[in-house]
Design an enzyme around this catalytic site. Sequence first.
Site, mmCIF file in Angstrom:
data_model
loop_
_atom_site.group_PDB
_atom_site.id
_atom_site.type_symbol
_atom_site.label_atom_id
_atom_site.label_comp_id
_atom_site.label_asym_id
_atom_site.label_seq_id
_atom_site.Cartn_x
_atom_site.Cartn_y
_atom_site.Cartn_z
ATOM 1 N N ASP A 39 -54.053 35.285 58.500
ATOM 2 C CA ASP A 39 -52.620 35.420 58.237
ATOM 3 C C ASP A 39 -51.896 35.923 59.483
ATOM 4 O O ASP A 39 -52.054 37.083 59.877
ATOM 5 C CB ASP A 39 -52.404 36.403 57.075
ATOM 6 C CG ASP A 39 -50.941 36.604 56.732
ATOM 7 O OD1 ASP A 39 -50.126 35.730 57.102
ATOM 8 O OD2 ASP A 39 -50.611 37.622 56.094
ATOM 9 N N ASP A 73 -46.018 31.559 60.527
ATOM 10 C CA ASP A 73 -46.840 32.347 59.608
ATOM 11 C C ASP A 73 -47.848 31.467 58.886
ATOM 12 O O ASP A 73 -47.502 30.720 57.979
ATOM 13 C CB ASP A 73 -45.933 33.051 58.596
ATOM 14 C CG ASP A 73 -46.705 33.873 57.576
ATOM 15 O OD1 ASP A 73 -47.919 34.071 57.755
ATOM 16 O OD2 ASP A 73 -46.084 34.322 56.600
#
Length: 451
Positions: free
Chosen positions: A31, A224
């Site tokens: 992430d 992201d």
Amino acid sequence: MVDNLQGDSGRGYYLEMLIGTPSQPLNILVDTGSSNFAVAGVPDPDVTSYFNVELSSTYKSQGIDVTVKYSQGSWTGVLGTDVITIPKGINGSYRINIATILESDNFFLPGVKWHGILGLAYDALAKPSSSVETFFDSLVRQAKIPNIFSLQMCGAGLPVSGSGTNGGSLVLGGIEPSLYRGDIWYTPIKEEWYYQVEILKLEVGGQNLELDCREYNADKAIVDSGTTLLRLPQKVFTAVVQAITRTSLIQEFSSGFWTGSQLACWDKTEKPWSLFPKLSIYLRDENSSRSFRITVLPQLGNLSSSLRRQELYIQPILGIGDNLQCYRFGISSSTNALVIGATVMEGFYVIFDRAQKRVGFAVSPCAEVDGSLVSEIEGPFTTADVASNCVSSLTFREPVLWIASYALMSLCGIILLVLIILLLIPPRCQHRYTDNDVVNDESSLVRHRWK
């Protein structure tokens, strides 16, 4: 480090790690939109494995509680340290800050094959404070690797199945030439918290949306990998949907398809992706007078009997009907950011060059299906038609909000102390306060993490 990831855009891409002594193997979600390294620390009905600290002789608890809230889900745990090894990563074992998750809400989901999360963003987002050294900062310091990593996620052209069969690569400390084609185009990192970049404009079907460029960056634009879709600020999202509706060959779509609550289905012999326009995102180049664009292409050539092809933002869902193939819209609205998520990233090899404060994009070979590209990069283009700065100076970053919060609480404390003193002194010296003098503590409004 090539082919060390598994997963898909629907449920994320994960990396195998060995944690503790003796080692316990766990799959860790990659992430780039958060900064904590955390693993399940107790059994959970939605995870198949967890890290048992009592079985590790090298685990050291710091006794610090930590809570992280995401756009979807949250968890609470305890901060500690232990040694980790990455079988398909850099050589050696390293002591890393690790949070063991003791409670979670909508974080681990049914069917996921990962047991923790690897936050690769900057320490400004680390919880409970930026003093917690992040996973990647620890590797850079201990392993002496360059302060750069790169990411390839190979789900483009494949169904969103949640099967965890798609591959990918996380290269820690460098760039792997075999993972991209052509040139790498770099855009500056505007702020070192998320990987915040500057979006100059969007085009649908080659047509500029003609929005003020600050709309694309309200209140931030980030890259992201932990976000599934391409997320757009509400005004931009509305403009994109209207443009797609105007330029596509299908004029009537249920509103539920655009909001993500409904699927659109076609007979398996049809090619629905050919009905939709391409989508282009313009980013500012390192030379601020230039830009480049990353494009998701709609047309992917002939149909294969074994693989349903699609553009990245029209994504197939498996297992619905015998003769129909149903698709979802891979773009959603956002209240606080433009997020270049996995939907777009799967088309590219993305380089997070922290040393030079820039994010790079190059065409990924695994975003090519039978010789047909699903993405492309073009440039340079002039920036004469956009503002010199599209990132608002009023953008509030999370660390700033925390500082403001503490400042407000300190001010309230001083005022409260003054009030107490005034109550204790003789009545003749007291001041009669009106309703306008009351100070409300609103600091709790800024405690939630933005993503």
